[in-house]
Write an enzyme that holds these catalytic residues in place. Structure first.
Site, PDB file in Angstrom:
ATOM      1  N   GLU A  83      27.263 -43.938  -4.882  1.00  0.00           N
ATOM      2  CA  GLU A  83      27.733 -45.209  -4.940  1.00  0.00           C
ATOM      3  C   GLU A  83      28.653 -45.769  -3.870  1.00  0.00           C
ATOM      4  OE1 GLU A  83      27.302 -42.460  -7.015  1.00  0.00           O
ATOM      5  OE2 GLU A  83      27.731 -42.929  -9.490  1.00  0.00           O
ATOM      6  N   GLU A 124      25.337 -37.853 -12.897  1.00  0.00           N
ATOM      7  CA  GLU A 124      26.787 -37.410 -14.116  1.00  0.00           C
ATOM      8  C   GLU A 124      25.804 -36.581 -15.186  1.00  0.00           C
ATOM      9  OE1 GLU A 124      28.098 -40.706 -12.782  1.00  0.00           O
ATOM     10  OE2 GLU A 124      30.189 -40.087 -12.642  1.00  0.00           O
ATOM     11  N   ALA A 160      23.811 -45.604 -13.501  1.00  0.00           N
ATOM     12  CA  ALA A 160      24.948 -47.115 -13.990  1.00  0.00           C
ATOM     13  C   ALA A 160      23.397 -48.065 -13.933  1.00  0.00           C
ATOM     14  CB  ALA A 160      25.609 -47.155 -13.492  1.00  0.00           C
ATOM     15  N   GLY A 170      25.304 -41.835 -11.710  1.00  0.00           N
ATOM     16  CA  GLY A 170      24.893 -41.814 -13.789  1.00  0.00           C
ATOM     17  C   GLY A 170      24.697 -41.166 -14.404  1.00  0.00           C
TER      18      GLY A 170
HETATM   19  N1  CAA Z   1      20.427 -50.520 -12.209  1.00  0.00           N
HETATM   20  C1  CAA Z   1      20.314 -51.662 -12.637  1.00  0.00           C
HETATM   21  N2  CAA Z   1      18.859 -51.375 -11.875  1.00  0.00           N
HETATM   22  C2  CAA Z   1      17.994 -50.457 -11.842  1.00  0.00           C
HETATM   23  C3  CAA Z   1      18.832 -49.457 -10.771  1.00  0.00           C
HETATM   24  C4  CAA Z   1      19.675 -49.797 -11.086  1.00  0.00           C
HETATM   25  N3  CAA Z   1      20.583 -48.217 -10.604  1.00  0.00           N
HETATM   26  N4  CAA Z   1      17.623 -48.415  -9.932  1.00  0.00           N
HETATM   27  C5  CAA Z   1      16.249 -48.670  -9.937  1.00  0.00           C
HETATM   28  N5  CAA Z   1      17.232 -50.088 -10.769  1.00  0.00           N
HETATM   29  C6  CAA Z   1      16.022 -51.113 -10.481  1.00  0.00           C
HETATM   30  C7  CAA Z   1      15.420 -52.376  -9.587  1.00  0.00           C
HETATM   31  O1  CAA Z   1      16.145 -52.943  -9.958  1.00  0.00           O
HETATM   32  C8  CAA Z   1      13.825 -52.581  -9.723  1.00  0.00           C
HETATM   33  O2  CAA Z   1      13.840 -53.063 -10.900  1.00  0.00           O
HETATM   34  P1  CAA Z   1      13.091 -54.817 -10.522  1.00  0.00           P
HETATM   35  O3  CAA Z   1      10.796 -53.973 -10.572  1.00  0.00           O
HETATM   36  O4  CAA Z   1      13.162 -55.651 -11.087  1.00  0.00           O
HETATM   37  O5  CAA Z   1      13.760 -54.537  -9.527  1.00  0.00           O
HETATM   38  C9  CAA Z   1      12.844 -50.710 -10.552  1.00  0.00           C
HETATM   39  O6  CAA Z   1      14.171 -50.323 -11.518  1.00  0.00           O
HETATM   40  C10 CAA Z   1      12.622 -50.342  -9.507  1.00  0.00           C
HETATM   41  O7  CAA Z   1      13.372 -49.953  -8.487  1.00  0.00           O
HETATM   42  P2  CAA Z   1      12.655 -49.479  -7.138  1.00  0.00           P
HETATM   43  O8  CAA Z   1      12.484 -50.620  -6.731  1.00  0.00           O
HETATM   44  O9  CAA Z   1      14.346 -50.236  -6.376  1.00  0.00           O
HETATM   45  O10 CAA Z   1      12.271 -47.820  -6.909  1.00  0.00           O
HETATM   46  P3  CAA Z   1      12.181 -47.521  -5.129  1.00  0.00           P
HETATM   47  O11 CAA Z   1      11.451 -46.511  -5.944  1.00  0.00           O
HETATM   48  O12 CAA Z   1      12.466 -48.521  -4.429  1.00  0.00           O
HETATM   49  O13 CAA Z   1      13.659 -47.209  -5.633  1.00  0.00           O
HETATM   50  C11 CAA Z   1      15.815 -45.752  -6.185  1.00  0.00           C
HETATM   51  C12 CAA Z   1      13.919 -45.814  -6.227  1.00  0.00           C
HETATM   52  C13 CAA Z   1      15.924 -45.691  -4.292  1.00  0.00           C
HETATM   53  C14 CAA Z   1      16.094 -45.000  -7.209  1.00  0.00           C
HETATM   54  C15 CAA Z   1      16.345 -47.175  -6.099  1.00  0.00           C
HETATM   55  O14 CAA Z   1      15.975 -48.292  -7.373  1.00  0.00           O
HETATM   56  C16 CAA Z   1      17.708 -46.484  -5.891  1.00  0.00           C
HETATM   57  O15 CAA Z   1      18.258 -47.095  -4.895  1.00  0.00           O
HETATM   58  N6  CAA Z   1      18.430 -48.013  -7.700  1.00  0.00           N
HETATM   59  C17 CAA Z   1      20.002 -47.332  -7.754  1.00  0.00           C
HETATM   60  C18 CAA Z   1      20.672 -45.805  -7.121  1.00  0.00           C
HETATM   61  C19 CAA Z   1      22.237 -45.801  -7.338  1.00  0.00           C
HETATM   62  O16 CAA Z   1      22.654 -46.895  -6.311  1.00  0.00           O
HETATM   63  N7  CAA Z   1      22.369 -45.573  -8.580  1.00  0.00           N
HETATM   64  C20 CAA Z   1      23.994 -45.477  -8.525  1.00  0.00           C
HETATM   65  C21 CAA Z   1      24.476 -46.676  -9.821  1.00  0.00           C
HETATM   66  S1  CAA Z   1      26.186 -46.817  -9.582  1.00  0.00           S
HETATM   67  C22 CAA Z   1      27.000 -45.741 -10.884  1.00  0.00           C
HETATM   68  O17 CAA Z   1      25.653 -44.407 -11.485  1.00  0.00           O
HETATM   69  C23 CAA Z   1      28.024 -45.931 -11.182  1.00  0.00           C
HETATM   70  C24 CAA Z   1      28.551 -44.765 -12.120  1.00  0.00           C
HETATM   71  O18 CAA Z   1      29.288 -43.807 -11.465  1.00  0.00           O
HETATM   72  C25 CAA Z   1      28.267 -44.198 -13.405  1.00  0.00           C
END
Ligand code: CAA
Length: 254
Positions: free
Chosen positions: A129, A109, A61, A106
């Site tokens: 999450e 998922e 998400a 997500g």
């Molecule tokens: N939402 C919004 N933006 C996201 C994102 C997300 N889930 N994941 C990554 N991005 C964005 C980052 O903010 C970044 O943008 P900026 O360059 O503008 O800052 C860009 O994508 C690249 O990401 P990273 O710099 O973080 O890349 P990385 O290689 O260092 O790390 C990653 C990759 C480990 C996947 C890391 O991005 C991460 O941990 N992302 C979040 C993963 C997460 O927690 N997902 C669960 C979301 S909650 C959910 O999904 C609820 C549900 O059940 C529906």
């Protein structure tokens, strides 16, 4: 943000927002729903999902969008994601997630809502999450235990840990690892079933899906009903005759 293309008997949906690792904004989730609905009107035999770019299938998400929402918006958000992904349960042909990189939250998922998951060896998966103070909201708490069992699902969901592609294969989270390009591997996987008759594929999927939420006595009745329906198809007559006549069957989807 979502590309839908048709390649012969296949429909391909690509989450195309690589600058945010294909994160699921509400707009993108609605677009996925619209793409699934459009593909349902096509004469196709498999639906493949993948993520644009080499880094991510989908990072979950859109976290930035989750900030500052009110109760109604939070509930509506979970229901939207659940409803869109649930379309795949009853989608007319099997779906395949070609997991080309990160599949978190997500994103995983969505993959677990697909019929098949095939992953690049460099893919990484998880439901992180809990690290955000949240829990999975697009079906993860319900689909993951059905796929890999309660113990392993709790391990992934309560620790939020990242699972490698190899571990995902070992625990049954993905069906296969791709040897080369994962999108091509997904097409090759599709080719393994697209020659079969649609009625038999649909009956088999429905029977197996019902095993997940049905007491066994009822499930066996469902299997008897659906296998009887399969016997009544022209495809079954063709398949049985082709075996006896030592030739390849030509299924007509009826
Ligand atoms: N939402 C919004 N933006 C996201 C994102 C997300 N889930 N994941 C990554 N991005 C964005 C980052 O903010 C970044 O943008 P900026 O360059 O503008 O800052 C860009 O994508 C690249 O990401 P990273 O710099 O973080 O890349 P990385 O290689 O260092 O790390 C990653 C990759 C480990 C996947 C890391 O991005 C991460 O941990 N992302 C979040 C993963 C997460 O927690 N997902 C669960 C979301 S909650 C959910 O999904 C609820 C549900 O059940 C529906």
């Amino acid at each position: 943000m979502v590309d839908l293309v048709r390649e012969g008997a296949l429909a391909l949906i690509t989450l195309n927002r690589p600058e945010a690792l294909n994160a699921l904004s509400f707009a993108i989730i609605r677009e996925i729903g619209a793409a699934i609905d459009e593909a349902a009107g096509w004469d196709i035999r498999a639906l493949i999902f993948t993520g644009a770019g080499e880094k991510a299938f989908c990072a979950g998400a859109d976290i930035k969008e989750l900030i500052g929402r009110n109760l109604m918006e939070e509930r509506a958000g979970a229901e939207l994601g659940q409803q869109v992904f649930a379309k795949l349960d009853t989608f007319k042909v099997p779906s395949i997630a070609a997991i080309n990189g990160y599949a978190f939250g997500g994103g995983l998922e969505l993959a677990t809502a697909c019929t098949f998951r095939i992953a690049s060896p460099k893919a990484k998966m998880g439901l992180p999450e809990i690290k955000l103070g949240l829990i999975p909201g697009y079906g993860g708490t319900q689909r993951l235990p059905r796929l890999i069992g309660e113990a392993r699902a709790l391990d992934m969901i309560l620790t939020g840990r990242t699972v490698s592609a190899e571990e995902a294969l070992a625990i049954g989270l993905v069906h296969r690892l791709a040897e080369g390009d994962v999108r091509e591997a997904a097409k090759a996987l599709a080719a393994e079933f697209t020659g079969y008759g649609l009625p038999a594929l649909a009956f088999a999927r429905a029977a197996v899906q019902r095993s997940m939420d049905t007491p066994i006595a009822q499930g066996l009745r469902i299997e008897a009903d659906l296998s009887t329906l399969a016997y009544r198809t022209e495809d079954a007559a063709e398949g049985l005759a082709a075996f006896v006549e030592k030739r390849k069957p030509l299924f007509q989807d009826r």
